[in-house]
Design a protein around this motif. Structure first.
Motif, PDB file in Angstrom:
ATOM      1  N   TRP A   1      -6.745   7.418  -3.976  1.00 19.21           N
ATOM      2  CA  TRP A   1      -5.417   6.761  -3.777  1.00 19.21           C
ATOM      3  C   TRP A   1      -4.484   7.356  -2.741  1.00 19.21           C
ATOM      4  O   TRP A   1      -4.661   8.618  -2.686  1.00 19.21           O
ATOM      5  CB  TRP A   1      -4.570   6.650  -5.007  1.00 19.21           C
ATOM      6  CG  TRP A   1      -5.170   5.731  -6.278  1.00 19.21           C
ATOM      7  CD1 TRP A   1      -6.438   5.626  -6.875  1.00 19.21           C
ATOM      8  CD2 TRP A   1      -4.229   4.593  -6.869  1.00 19.21           C
ATOM      9  NE1 TRP A   1      -6.291   4.618  -7.749  1.00 19.21           N
ATOM     10  CE2 TRP A   1      -5.210   3.851  -7.969  1.00 19.21           C
ATOM     11  CE3 TRP A   1      -3.056   4.102  -6.628  1.00 19.21           C
ATOM     12  CZ2 TRP A   1      -4.513   2.929  -8.689  1.00 19.21           C
ATOM     13  CZ3 TRP A   1      -2.629   3.215  -7.474  1.00 19.21           C
ATOM     14  CH2 TRP A   1      -3.465   2.575  -8.258  1.00 19.21           C
ATOM     15  N   GLU A   2      -3.946   6.753  -1.997  1.00 21.79           N
ATOM     16  CA  GLU A   2      -3.202   7.562  -0.922  1.00 21.79           C
ATOM     17  C   GLU A   2      -2.335   8.359  -1.476  1.00 21.79           C
ATOM     18  O   GLU A   2      -2.098   9.501  -0.678  1.00 21.79           O
ATOM     19  CB  GLU A   2      -2.497   6.139   0.140  1.00 21.79           C
ATOM     20  CG  GLU A   2      -3.432   5.497   0.831  1.00 21.79           C
ATOM     21  CD  GLU A   2      -2.716   4.558   1.719  1.00 21.79           C
ATOM     22  OE1 GLU A   2      -1.741   3.727   1.127  1.00 21.79           O
ATOM     23  OE2 GLU A   2      -3.384   4.241   2.902  1.00 21.79           O
ATOM     24  N   HIS A   3      -1.511   8.405  -2.739  1.00 18.03           N
ATOM     25  CA  HIS A   3      -0.553   9.322  -3.222  1.00 18.03           C
ATOM     26  C   HIS A   3      -1.403  10.649  -3.251  1.00 18.03           C
ATOM     27  O   HIS A   3      -0.829  11.609  -3.331  1.00 18.03           O
ATOM     28  CB  HIS A   3       0.070   8.865  -4.322  1.00 18.03           C
ATOM     29  CG  HIS A   3      -0.992   8.809  -5.676  1.00 18.03           C
ATOM     30  ND1 HIS A   3      -0.985   7.394  -6.155  1.00 18.03           N
ATOM     31  CD2 HIS A   3      -1.641   9.432  -6.378  1.00 18.03           C
ATOM     32  CE1 HIS A   3      -1.880   7.512  -7.254  1.00 18.03           C
ATOM     33  NE2 HIS A   3      -2.336   8.767  -7.414  1.00 18.03           N
TER      34      HIS A   3
ATOM     35  N   TYR B   1      -1.511  11.999   0.637  1.00 14.61           N
ATOM     36  CA  TYR B   1      -0.652  11.413   1.854  1.00 14.61           C
ATOM     37  C   TYR B   1       0.323  12.564   2.319  1.00 14.61           C
ATOM     38  O   TYR B   1       0.773  12.400   3.533  1.00 14.61           O
ATOM     39  CB  TYR B   1       0.227  10.028   1.523  1.00 14.61           C
ATOM     40  CG  TYR B   1       0.245   9.180   2.419  1.00 14.61           C
ATOM     41  CD1 TYR B   1       1.491   8.906   3.297  1.00 14.61           C
ATOM     42  CD2 TYR B   1      -1.078   8.679   3.229  1.00 14.61           C
ATOM     43  CE1 TYR B   1       1.388   8.119   4.401  1.00 14.61           C
ATOM     44  CE2 TYR B   1      -0.744   7.666   4.536  1.00 14.61           C
ATOM     45  CZ  TYR B   1       0.480   7.862   5.123  1.00 14.61           C
ATOM     46  OH  TYR B   1       0.502   6.681   6.110  1.00 14.61           O
TER      47      TYR B   1
ATOM     48  N   TRP C   1       0.964  -1.221   0.010  1.00 14.61           N
ATOM     49  CA  TRP C   1       0.079  -0.013  -0.013  1.00 14.61           C
ATOM     50  C   TRP C   1       1.007   1.227  -0.065  1.00 14.61           C
ATOM     51  O   TRP C   1       2.173   1.226   0.640  1.00 14.61           O
ATOM     52  CB  TRP C   1      -0.783   0.204   1.215  1.00 14.61           C
ATOM     53  CG  TRP C   1      -1.976  -0.760   1.459  1.00 14.61           C
ATOM     54  CD1 TRP C   1      -2.054  -2.305   1.079  1.00 14.61           C
ATOM     55  CD2 TRP C   1      -3.383  -0.586   1.609  1.00 14.61           C
ATOM     56  NE1 TRP C   1      -3.352  -2.564   1.196  1.00 14.61           N
ATOM     57  CE2 TRP C   1      -4.193  -1.694   1.571  1.00 14.61           C
ATOM     58  CE3 TRP C   1      -4.028   0.793   1.628  1.00 14.61           C
ATOM     59  CZ2 TRP C   1      -5.598  -1.605   1.620  1.00 14.61           C
ATOM     60  CZ3 TRP C   1      -5.321   0.996   1.669  1.00 14.61           C
ATOM     61  CH2 TRP C   1      -6.202  -0.108   1.793  1.00 14.61           C
ATOM     62  N   GLU C   2       0.255   2.454  -0.559  1.00 15.18           N
ATOM     63  CA  GLU C   2       1.369   3.452  -0.422  1.00 15.18           C
ATOM     64  C   GLU C   2       1.825   4.124   0.819  1.00 15.18           C
ATOM     65  O   GLU C   2       2.773   4.656   0.968  1.00 15.18           O
ATOM     66  CB  GLU C   2       0.700   4.669  -1.528  1.00 15.18           C
ATOM     67  CG  GLU C   2       0.653   4.415  -2.992  1.00 15.18           C
ATOM     68  CD  GLU C   2      -0.091   5.337  -3.907  1.00 15.18           C
ATOM     69  OE1 GLU C   2      -1.136   5.754  -3.289  1.00 15.18           O
ATOM     70  OE2 GLU C   2       0.153   5.342  -4.738  1.00 15.18           O
TER      71      GLU C   2
ATOM     72  N   ASN D   1      -9.319   1.257  -7.822  1.00 14.10           N
ATOM     73  CA  ASN D   1      -8.266   1.201  -8.446  1.00 14.10           C
ATOM     74  C   ASN D   1      -8.257   2.072  -9.417  1.00 14.10           C
ATOM     75  O   ASN D   1      -8.299   3.270  -9.420  1.00 14.10           O
ATOM     76  CB  ASN D   1      -7.730  -0.010  -8.847  1.00 14.10           C
ATOM     77  CG  ASN D   1      -7.218  -0.867  -7.644  1.00 14.10           C
ATOM     78  OD1 ASN D   1      -6.881  -0.393  -6.451  1.00 14.10           O
ATOM     79  ND2 ASN D   1      -7.361  -2.227  -7.651  1.00 14.10           N
TER      80      ASN D   1
ATOM     81  N   PHE E   1     -12.309   1.312  -0.312  1.00 15.69           N
ATOM     82  CA  PHE E   1     -11.500   0.772   0.445  1.00 15.69           C
ATOM     83  C   PHE E   1     -10.185   0.586  -0.438  1.00 15.69           C
ATOM     84  O   PHE E   1     -10.256   0.228  -1.438  1.00 15.69           O
ATOM     85  CB  PHE E   1     -11.806  -0.634   1.109  1.00 15.69           C
ATOM     86  CG  PHE E   1     -10.815  -1.060   1.891  1.00 15.69           C
ATOM     87  CD1 PHE E   1     -10.065  -1.960   1.498  1.00 15.69           C
ATOM     88  CD2 PHE E   1     -10.782  -0.508   3.235  1.00 15.69           C
ATOM     89  CE1 PHE E   1      -9.000  -2.771   2.649  1.00 15.69           C
ATOM     90  CE2 PHE E   1      -9.961  -1.308   4.122  1.00 15.69           C
ATOM     91  CZ  PHE E   1      -9.127  -2.323   3.480  1.00 15.69           C
ATOM     92  N   GLY E   2      -9.113   0.883   0.199  1.00 12.95           N
ATOM     93  CA  GLY E   2      -7.747   0.923  -0.745  1.00 12.95           C
ATOM     94  C   GLY E   2      -7.809   2.004  -1.800  1.00 12.95           C
ATOM     95  O   GLY E   2      -8.234   3.055  -1.582  1.00 12.95           O
ATOM     96  N   ALA E   3      -7.259   1.779  -2.947  1.00 13.89           N
ATOM     97  CA  ALA E   3      -7.045   2.609  -3.812  1.00 13.89           C
ATOM     98  C   ALA E   3      -8.327   2.883  -4.874  1.00 13.89           C
ATOM     99  O   ALA E   3      -9.090   1.759  -5.164  1.00 13.89           O
ATOM    100  CB  ALA E   3      -5.894   2.489  -4.921  1.00 13.89           C
TER     101      ALA E   3
ATOM    102  N   HIS F   1       2.200  14.088  -8.106  1.00 13.57           N
ATOM    103  CA  HIS F   1       1.113  13.538  -8.414  1.00 13.57           C
ATOM    104  C   HIS F   1       0.947  13.295 -10.039  1.00 13.57           C
ATOM    105  O   HIS F   1       0.601  12.657 -10.734  1.00 13.57           O
ATOM    106  CB  HIS F   1      -0.191  13.984  -7.833  1.00 13.57           C
ATOM    107  CG  HIS F   1      -1.391  13.142  -7.811  1.00 13.57           C
ATOM    108  ND1 HIS F   1      -2.430  13.379  -7.034  1.00 13.57           N
ATOM    109  CD2 HIS F   1      -1.628  11.904  -8.485  1.00 13.57           C
ATOM    110  CE1 HIS F   1      -3.252  12.563  -7.426  1.00 13.57           C
ATOM    111  NE2 HIS F   1      -2.945  11.612  -8.413  1.00 13.57           N
TER     112      HIS F   1
END
Lengths: 231, 216
Positions: free
Chosen positions: B171-173, B176, A194-195, B153, B132-134, B35
């Motif tokens: 997405w976390e990017h 974050y 995960w990132e 995704n 949940f997740g990306a 990004h």
């Protein structure tokens, strides 16, 4: 006899650190965030202390909290016979329970260099790796490539297929535990891709994280798990 | 026969419609440098490499997205193609001094289909927070209705049969660096309060309505 069993389970439930609500005669077991067996900064420079702290205190803690909430809701729904709610809760249980399971393994998969982190596996696991992948380097290359190729969030694993008695490399999406890829798979080493596992330090360069994480992989723990499963 | 330079020119890393520091302090220049400058660029570059020498080479991006979605059984180029599209759409969904409430027809439709702007906000916020997740959260248009959709995704509403109108990258990017300690909810709030370009959304709605009335 039955009454004594219920009473002792109630007592045990009460002794658990976290709140455990008793509904009917069953108490659900809830979970707490496990401590790391090392300081947050102990894995530097491979993984920064900042990442370790946020990863543990924010991400893993959130999985634990949300897993406990889902379990409590599940318990109530089961007791009421509310099948739709039981089914609806499955994804929250999979995400958060999986997150708790996977991260609990991950912290044990890592160790500071001065405690053996990065030291190649010896013994039966070392030989098995050579047999299945040619060498440790061969395994590392394969796992790093598969980890880098995961689209979105997930994990890359070295696992033992208990039934076929062989080592496997596999990936899982999101927080799916390795066992979701095969009931006989036992996780030996999992690497979080995960990132959040690397972004603050490695930014978008996941391959660089994967190159460096091997310096703190705790092969001693993986060997213990392997030897236990093989006997 | 297209020369290879003309072919690869089909897939271009377009700059966002604002300077990389223009969304400060809500979305930092540093985030945009990574990004857009790294993530989005990589999707475009890797897509070009992936389609070179294949039957997909030279095809429009949306064509590649549809054919590699393959009804959910994703083919290798899907991720890069869809992410290239999604990110360009995302930059164009934001503007400096954006956010707040829309007006005019868009507001009227949001009130019609969600009962109020606040209800729409709640639903969009929940979708973005619980993907949940990306993934991505979207406002989309289909069958003359607006709806909120969340996707994992690289999946986007194009492959689900609806017109995307607005998106937020979860997405976390995407958050974050600016919203440290995993504060996705704060990122979503900042996006809605300070960044959404309702002009872009309204323009897309017009296009979507025209396209669906011309095909009916």
């Amino acid at each position: 006899m039955a009454i004594r069993c219920v009473a002792s389970r109630k007592t045990l439930a009460g002794l658990k650190e976290t709140s455990s609500r008793l509904l009917g005669f069953r108490g659900i077991q809830t979970f707490t965030l496990p401590d790391l067996p090392y300081d947050y900064g102990a894995l530097e420079p491979a993984i920064s202390g900042e990442i370790m702290q946020i990863h543990h205190q924010k991400h893993h803690q959130a999985y634990v909290t949300n897993y406990n909430n889902a379990l409590e809701q599940l318990d109530q729904a089961v007791n009421k016979g509310d099948a739709s709610t039981v089914v609806k809760l499955q994804s929250a249980i999979k995400f958060n329970g999986g997150g708790h399971v996977n991260h609990s393994i991950f912290w044990k998969n890592l160790a500071p260099v001065h405690e053996g982190g990065g030291e190649p596996p010896k013994g039966s696991l070392g030989s098995a790796i050579d047999t299945h992948f040619g060498s440790l380097e061969g395994l590392v290359i394969k796992m790093s490539a598969e980890g880098a190729a995961v689209q979105g969030s997930g994990w890359v694993w070295l696992g033992l297929d208990k039934e076929l008695k062989k080592l496997v490399v596999d990936t899982t999406a999101n927080q799916d535990p390795l066992v979701t890829k095969g009931g006989s798979l036992v996780p030996l080493v999992g690497i979080d891709v995960w990132e959040h596992a690397y972004y603050l330090q490695y930014k978008n360069v996941r391959p660089e994280y994967l190159k460096n994480v091997w310096k703190v992989i705790n092969w001693k723990y993986a060997s213990e798990v392997y030897e236990k499963e093989c006997n | 026969m297209a020369a290879s330079s003309a072919v690869t020119a089909n897939y271009v890393l377009k700059p966002p419609p604002f300077e990389l520091d223009a969304l400060e302090p809500h979305m930092s220049k540093q985030t945009l440098e990574f990004h857009w400058g790294k993530h989005h660029r990589a999707y475009v570059d890797n897509l070009k490499k992936q389609v070179l020498g294949t039957e997909l080479e030279g095809k429009p991006l949306e064509h590649i997205i549809h054919s590699t979605y393959n009804n959910g059984d994703l083919l290798p180029a899907f991720n890069n193609a869809a992410q290239a599209w999604n990110h360009e759409f995302f930059w164009e969904s934001m503007k400096p001094g954006g956010g707040g409430k829309p007006s005019g027809e868009l507001l009227a439709l949001l009130e019609r289909d969600f009962t109020s702007y606040e209800k729409f906000y709640e639903e969009f916020n929940a979708a973005a927070a619980t993907q949940f997740g990306a993934g991505w959260a979207w406002l989309a248009y289909a069958n003359d209705k607006l709806k909120v959709v969340k996707t994992p995704n690289a999946v986007n509403p194009l492959v689900l049969g609806s017109f995307p109108l607005l998106t937020i990258d979860v997405w976390e990017h995407a958050y974050y660096l600016d919203f440290q300690q995993n504060r996705r909810p704060d990122y979503i709030k900042t996006f809605m309060t300070n960044l959404v370009s309702w002009e872009a959304v309204s323009a897309r709605l017009e296009t979507a309505k025209a396209a669906s009335s011309s095909s009916s």
